[in-house]
Structures are given as structure tokens and as C-alpha cells.
Enzyme design. Structure first.
Site, short mmCIF file in Angstrom:
data_model
loop_
_atom_site.label_atom_id
_atom_site.label_comp_id
_atom_site.label_asym_id
_atom_site.label_seq_id
_atom_site.Cartn_x
_atom_site.Cartn_y
_atom_site.Cartn_z
N GLU A 290 0.81 -1.22 0.00
CA GLU A 290 0.00 0.00 0.00
C GLU A 290 0.84 1.27 0.00
O GLU A 290 0.42 2.30 -0.52
CB GLU A 290 -0.96 0.01 1.20
CG GLU A 290 -2.10 -1.00 1.10
CD GLU A 290 -1.73 -2.37 1.63
OE1 GLU A 290 -0.53 -2.62 1.91
OE2 GLU A 290 -2.63 -3.21 1.77
N PHE B 243 -11.52 -7.63 13.84
CA PHE B 243 -10.46 -8.07 12.94
C PHE B 243 -10.16 -6.99 11.90
O PHE B 243 -11.06 -6.45 11.28
CB PHE B 243 -10.86 -9.38 12.24
CG PHE B 243 -9.85 -9.85 11.25
CD1 PHE B 243 -8.58 -10.24 11.67
CD2 PHE B 243 -10.12 -9.87 9.89
CE1 PHE B 243 -7.63 -10.65 10.76
CE2 PHE B 243 -9.17 -10.28 8.96
CZ PHE B 243 -7.92 -10.67 9.40
N GLN B 244 -8.90 -6.70 11.75
CA GLN B 244 -8.41 -5.67 10.81
C GLN B 244 -9.07 -4.32 11.06
O GLN B 244 -9.33 -3.56 10.12
CB GLN B 244 -8.59 -6.12 9.35
CG GLN B 244 -7.64 -7.26 8.99
CD GLN B 244 -7.52 -7.50 7.50
OE1 GLN B 244 -8.44 -7.24 6.73
NE2 GLN B 244 -6.37 -8.01 7.08
N LYS C 264 -17.73 -1.00 5.97
CA LYS C 264 -18.14 -2.05 5.04
C LYS C 264 -19.66 -2.03 4.81
O LYS C 264 -20.12 -2.21 3.69
CB LYS C 264 -17.70 -3.41 5.57
CG LYS C 264 -17.87 -4.50 4.52
CD LYS C 264 -17.15 -5.79 4.89
CE LYS C 264 -17.25 -6.77 3.71
NZ LYS C 264 -16.62 -8.06 4.00
N MET D 267 24.05 9.04 2.95
CA MET D 267 23.92 10.32 3.63
C MET D 267 24.16 10.16 5.13
O MET D 267 24.80 11.00 5.77
CB MET D 267 22.54 10.93 3.36
CG MET D 267 22.36 12.33 3.92
SD MET D 267 23.52 13.51 3.19
CE MET D 267 22.53 14.22 1.87
#
Lengths: 173, 578
Positions: free
Chosen positions: B53, B115-116, B165, B477
Site C-alpha cells: 500500500e 479483525f483488521q 463495510k 547520507m
């Protein structure tokens, strides 16, 4: 260091207070007092915030950052002498029959009210400016304060002008 | 009146995205967002299935920067959404207009640690311009319309739409709201004419003026006006990391990038200026160095669309709130009438600094390829018409100086956030936006390993980007700071990238062409070979010297006046030349 009172009109939506409070937290400004409630327009809430800052520049930055929040409608800085400022305080005191009448007298002097009495305790209610409430507390302390709760400061500008009439604060410096 | 069509929230979402003109979404499906992917299957909107993502988020940014339009990324709830956080934060810091759409668990399950489940709106609150949690199908069109309005207007930025959802699955009559009224959101676009006149007056009076041009000019697409202003006034220009290319480097009045790794001429111009006209710039600490010694003799004109930027770091003498394009247009007009002073002495001084302190781009250093040479050579061979994305670190700074920054909006880089891993997905987003233009990524071996999985996406989706990996084996760096400030104690900066991974093989495994170059001749060959490929991505590993350091440099927390052109070596300012 100077304490300032900001009156902020916001859209009455879930999460708005989190946004405002979060902004103060993440930019490192400390909230002294906070009061939130709906206005006569149920779509709009008013948040009264007291904040202590080092300089006017910091206050200006706070106002500008608040103005960037999409749900913030208007912000006004209420100068102490131009605004009516009130806090509500409930104080639970130890009070036996000997001291009870003295306490009631003090509370009446400050235009407070006794709202609960028991054999060995009482609860008094007082509203007023932070200074007045501090003075009341000083008088009551010797009797033994067992619990105290205080609301955030609420404030309204004096005179006929309403916040909704004033221009949105958008000072550019 | 016809009754509104009954749509599921998911259908309403896709239709709303079509209505606001979305062409492409970068994303990954998952449980909570799954309903949205069903109508997306039939939509004309292209969905690019990324591998992580974060890649979706940076690709949306790349698309946005390369087009000036809103980029879109999509993820599911919980880890899908939290994986977007870095990209959202990056977009916030660099004012990139993106809309992130995330699925959320069912509204009844919110707050139960389902969940999630993750409170992604809460998590991203400090790094979004605004966000919505939508719990009802009927609210989706309005949220989409408002999100795109907010992301693209005023000071652009990321907006999150978190949709439960059940809101996606249930139905509601679809009503497209068009423009949504947002009573608390009114960006000041039109600059104040009195402030503009005041600015023009200062510009006419100044002896040593500088235009300090920032990323806001790129966001406002104000290039024509800006170049006109330079032409009309003859005032020297410095272009920040986010604004490279907004004035061509071939314009002799452009003294390049200011700041921590800026050119001596650009840093010197700001430090010695008596007037700084900041256009869409924000006096970032990487530009100012120690604030109390920054440009001590300069008056400040500050034009920006965000009033909160004005006088945030440096007090402005003349604040101009408004669209920087409109401000510059007005200044062009005003300055056409008012004449500037004779600036030839000032320009001569800055020219002298520029000539004297040229970057070193010798091809080899102790027999090994110099990274500066490689980047410069890529720019010469590929040309100024390409889009260039970078990672973050040494290669980024060299790319900022040495690529041919001749065209505006061609340079994609993570400035404010400094996000390693930005390069590959951002290049992907730019290539999707401009399939007919070459898109090159200049990346480091450390950065590349953070997001290289999107090469697979590019191979499968037909997005033939070119990625140059400058492999110096170390986190360059950070190692440079260890060299300069930590007694050469190289704690955990050696990536052993000389041993692993084998970049060309890794590239081949992901369906790209993998090449390697170790000599100047091989550099030319590899770049030309890459330019000839157009059916899949190309990754070229350039084995470069590991001790190369980025100079000039202003050490963190010190004054710009203490800029070093090499280790322990300060430039000679020769103030008497002024």
C-alpha cells in the site's frame, strides 16, 4: 506568559473536538481550560479554549492553524475586559454543625449555593470569574475541602455583537 | 422529476470517482474494502494492483505531481490503511493533492477491536488536510466530492475517506451533490492589492533582491508568470528542492537550489540579500539553517496561499496571502511600470560565486565511478523532457543539482518528509500519467530496497519506467554524517550491497531488464540500452564510490554563513565585490 481566551465556532460533527485538541497537542501548545457545548444552532458548537503562550506570534500561529481546520467556522480572541467569563465549581467540604453556618455565610457572600448537606459534609456550587472562584476557595480551604470539580471557562463578548456577526479572524501577521 | 437511482454504497463510490474525473486508482483490495472492488471491475477507471500500500500512496503522489491533478489510492482496513500512512504523511509535508480511500470494519464493530480494525482517521488526523469517516451509503457521494475539492484547492494536501463495510454494501438513492458547500473552508485566492503594491515598491527599491521560489509555484502551475517576472525584473532566483525546474537552470539568473546542500551562489544570494521575495516557499529549516542568522539583512515579502506559513518561521514585512500564480501575475504587471535598480553588480557577484564553486563531476574517484558523474551523464543522455523521480539521501541532492532541470513539474522528490522508498512508486505514478514520456528514477541502493516490489507491478501493468540504482554499498547520507560528526564510526550504515542483493538479477526476477555499469563507458552503454527498451521496466545498477560526500553543506543547526564547500573548507565570500 499570557493567558488568552479563544472562542471557536465549529460544525457540530463527530471528531471535531479531537481535531482541535490534537492540533494543540501536536504543535506543542498547552490547553489551560476547555469547554464545549452546542449553540442555539444545533449544527454549530462553541469551543472555549484558554491557552497560555509566550508571545503574540504563537497565539497568531494557533489561530491560523485552527482556521485551517475545515470544520472550524470562526475564531475570536476574547479580551478579558471585553468579555464575560464564567466558570462553574462544585466543592465538597467537611462541615459539622459548628462550621456549617459559617460556610453557608461565606458561600452566600460569593453568591454561591449549598446544594447538598449531610451530617459531616456539604457540597456548594459557585459560578463566576476565575478570580472570584479563587477567592472563594481561599476562604473555604481552612474548613477542609475533600473534593472539587470545576468546569472549563465559558465566555461571551460584551455588547450586542455576536460571534456569528464578526468577520472570521484571518490576520495575516 | 425522476427518482434517484438506488445504488449500493460501493456503486455510489465508483460512480462518484468517475464523476470527479478519476482515471486511475492505485490500490490493493482486502476484506473491508472488497465491496468497492466489485463495481470497480466494470468501471472505466483503471485500477493498478500494487504490491504494497505504501507503493499505492507514493504512486498516487507521483501521478499528482506529474499532472497537477488529484491522485487516488485505495486500501482495506487495518494494516492496509496503516501501510498508507507514510505516503499520506509524505503528501502532507509536500502539499501533494491525493485522496486515500480506505475500507473500515462494519459500523457496528467500530471500537470493538474487530479483525483488521484500525482507527485510520484518528491515526492520520495530524497528517491529513481533512478526513471523513463515512458510515452510511447516502453520505458517500458528498464525501467524495468534498474530499476532491479540499485536496485540490487552497494549499493542496491529502484527504482520507474511510468507509465502513456496511456503508459500501447497503443501498441508497444516488444523488450527485456537485460542488459541496463547506462553510469553514474558504481559501484566500485573490491577493490583496495593497500588499502587492507594497511588495512591488520594495522590489523596485532593493539593491540585492532575490526571488526565493518554492514548491507552491509548482502546485499553482505558475511557471509562465514566474519566468515572466524574472524577465521583467532581472532579479536573481533560487529554486528550492521542491521547485527545481520552475525556472530553467539554463536561465543565467537561476542560481540553483538553496539550503543545507544548496549551491554557494544560492545560499550566498539569500544570506546577502536585502530583499527576499518568497513565492510559495515556507522557510523550511533545511533552507534557512539557523533561523536567527538567516538572511540577516533582508526584508521579507512572503506570498503563499496558506496564511499559517506567513511569519511562522521568519517574520514577513509584506505578507501576501493568495494564489501564488495570481500574486506573481500582479507583480509582473506592477513591475512592468516600476523599474528595478541597476542589479548588475549584485548579479556579477553571484555569477562569480557560481563560476568559482562548480560541482565536481569527474567520472572516476580512485578508479571507481563517481555518483555525481553518473547522475549528470544520465541527465545528459536522457534529456530535460523526461520526468525524474528520486529517493532520499545523497543521490537525491546530486539529482537536484545535476539533472537538466529545464522544464517545470518534471522533478518528483520527497522533500519535507524525506521518505526513503519514494522513487520507484512515484516514478510508476508519473509514467501512468505520461505513458509517452520517459520516466527515470534516480535511486539509492538503500531506498530501492524499501519499495522495489513495485517493479513487478510495473512489469505486469506495462509501465516501463527506468530506475538507476546508485549502489555505493552504504546508507550514504547517514554515513556522511558519521564521517563528519561521529568520528567515522560507521554504526549500521553498511548495507553490504556489494554482496547482496544482485540488483540486475533482482530486476530480472521481477520481469524488468537488469543492467550493471562500472565504468564511464558502461554508463553510456547501459543508459542507451535502457532508453531503447519500451516494453518493460529497466533497472541499472551503477557501482559507485562509497566515500563520495555531498557538498556544499551547511551542518544541521549552524548558520548558512558557515557553509562548507568540502570538508573543513569554507568559500571565500569576498564581500568587497558587492
Amino acid at each position: 506568559m499570557k493567558t488568552n481566551t479563544l472562542s471557536v465556532l465549529v460544525q457540530n460533527r463527530p471528531g471535531v473536538l479531537a481535531r482541535v485538541a490534537g492540533l494543540f497537542a501536536r504543535r506543542g501548545y498547552n490547553i489551560e481550560s476547555l469547554a464545549v457545548g452546542t449553540t442555539d444552532d444545533p449544527e454549530v458548537s462553541r469551543i472555549t479554549i484558554q491557552v497560555t503562550v509566550d508571545s503574540d506570534l504563537v497565539l497568531e500561529q494557533i489561530v491560523k492553524q485552527l482556521n485551517k481546520l475545515v470544520e472550524v467556522l470562526k475564531i475570536i480572541e476574547l479580551e478579558q475586559h471585553e468579555a464575560v467569563q464564567r466558570e462553574l465549581m462544585l466543592i465538597k467540604l467537611k462541615a459539622d454543625p459548628d462550621t456549617r453556618s459559617q460556610i453557608i455565610q461565606i458561600v452566600e457572600l460569593f453568591r454561591g449555593k449549598t446544594v447538598d448537606v449531610h451530617n459531616d459534609s456539604m457540597v456548594v456550587e459557585a459560578t463566576g470569574s476565575p478570580d472570584k472562584l479563587e477567592a472563594l476557595l481561599q476562604m473555604l480551604r481552612p474548613y477542609g475541602i475533600s473534593e472539587l470539580v470545576q468546569s472549563g471557562l465559558v465566555a461571551l463578548g460584551r455588547g450586542s455583537k455576536a460571534l456569528a456577526d464578526r468577520g472570521r479572524i484571518n490576520r495575516s501577521r | 422529476m425522476a427518482t434517484a437511482e438506488l445504488l449500493t454504497g460501493a456503486q455510489a463510490l465508483v460512480q462518484s470517482l468517475e464523476r470527479v474525473g478519476v482515471e486511475v486508482i492505485f490500490g490493493i483490495p482486502g476484506g473491508a474494502i472488497l465491496p468497492a472492488y466489485d463495481p470497480l471491475y466494470d468501471s472505466k477507471i483503471r485500477h493498478i494492483l500494487v504490491r504494497h500500500e505504501q507503493g499505492a500512496g507514493h504512486a498516487a503522489e507521483g501521478y499528482a505531481v506529474a499532472t497537477g491533478r488529484v491522485g487516488v489510492c485505495m486500501a482495506t482496513s487495518g494494516p492496509g490503511a496503516t501501510n498508507l500512512v507514510t505516503a499520506i504523511g509524505d503528501a502532507y509535508m509536500d502539499s501533494v493533492p491525493i485522496v486515500a480511500i480506505t475500507g473500515q470494519v462494519g459500523s457496528a464493530a467500530i471500537g470493538t477491536d474487530a479483525f483488521q480494525e484500525a482507527d485510520i482517521r484518528g491515526i492520520t488526523m495530524p497528517i491529513t488536510k481533512h478526513s471523513y469517516l463515512v458510515k452510511q451509503a447516502a453520505d458517500i457521494p458528498k464525501a467524495v466530492s468534498a474530499a476532491f475539492q479540499i485536496a485540490a484547492t487552497g494549499r493542496p494536501g491529502p484527504v482520507l475517506i474511510d468507509i465502513t463495510k456496511d456503508a459500501l454494501s447497503s443501498t441508497a438513492p444516488f444523488e450527485w451533490p456537485g460542488h459541496v458547500a463547506l462553510p469553514g473552508y474558504k481559501p484566500t485566492v485573490k491577493p490583496h492589492s495593497r500588499q502587492l503594491r507594497e511588495a512591488a515598491k520594495l522590489m523596485a527599491e532593493a539593491e540585492r533582491p532575490v526571488l526565493y521560489v518554492g514548491g507552491g509555484v509548482v502546485k499553482a502551475r505558475a511557471f509562465e508568470q514566474l519566468n515572466r517576472l524574472v524577465e521583467v525584473t532581472g532579479i536573481p532566483v533560487v529554486t528550492t528542492l521542491m521547485a527545481r525546474g520552475s525556472v530553467p537552470d539554463s536561465n543565467p539568473l537561476n542560481y540553483g537550489m538553496p539550503g543545507m546542500h544548496g549551491t554557494v551562489a544560492a545560499v550566498g544570494a539569500l544570506q546577502r540579500a536585502d530583499l527576499i521575495v518568497a513565492l510559495g516557499a515556507r522557510f523550511d529549516d533545511r533552507v534557512t539553517g539557523r533561523l536567527d542568522s538567516f538572511a540577516p539583512g533582508a526584508k521579507i515579502v512572503h506570498a503563499d496561499i496558506d496564511p499559517a506559513e506567513i511569519s511562522k518561521n521568519r517574520l514577513a514585512d509584506v505578507p501576501i496571502v493568495g494564489d501564488v500564480g495570481q500574486s506573481v501575475t500582479a507583480l509582473v504587471e506592477l513591475m512592468g511600470e516600476a523599474k528595478t535598480n541597476d542589479l548588475s553588480g549584485w548579479v556579477r557577484y553571484l555569477d562569480h560565486l557560481r563560476e568559482r564553486y562548480q560541482p565536481d563531476t569527474e567520472p572516476l574517484e580512485e578508479g571507481v565511478l563517481s555518483p555525481e558523474y553518473v547522475i549528470k551523464r544520465i541527465g545528459e543522455l536522457v534529456g530535460p523532457d523526461a520526468y525524474y523521480a528520486t529517493g532520499v539521501g545523497q543521490h537525491q541532492m546530486w539529482a537536484a543539482h545535476l539533472l537538466p532541470h529545464e522544464q517545470p513539474g518534471r522533478f518528483l522528490t520527497s522533500g519535507g518528509a524525506g521518505t526513503m522508498g519514494y522513487c520507484v512508486p512515484a516514478a510508476m505514478g508519473a509514467k501512468v500519467a505520461h505513458p509517452d514520456k520517459p520516466v527515470w528514477g534516480i535511486d539509492g541502493d538503500g531506498c530501492f530496497q524499501m519499495t522495489n516490489q513495485e517493479i513487478t507491478t510495473c512489469s505486469l501493468e506495462g509501465i516501463p519506467i527506468k530506475i538507476a540504482v546508485l549502489n555505493n554499498q552504504v546508507l550514504g547520507m547517514v554515513r556522511q554524517w558519521q564521517t563528519l560528526y561521529y568520528n567515522e564510526r560507521y554504526s549500521n550504515t553498511n548495507l553490504h550491497t556489494d554482496r547482496l542483493p544482485d540488483f540486475p538479477k533482482l530486476a530480472e526476477a521481477m520481469g524488468a531488464v537488469g543492467l550493471r555499469a562500472e565504468t564511464p563507458q558502461e554508463v553510456d552503454e547501459a543508459v542507451k540500452q535502457a532508453m531503447a527498451v519500451d516494453d518493460r521496466p529497466v533497472v541499472i545498477e551503477f557501482k559507485v564510490h562509497k566515500d563520495a560526500m555531498v557538498f556544499p553543506m551547511v551542518a544541521a543547526g549552524t548558520s548558512n554563513d558557515d557553509i562548507k564547500i568540502a570538508r573543513d573548507m569554507a568559500p571565500e565570500w569576498e564581500d568587497d565585490q558587492l
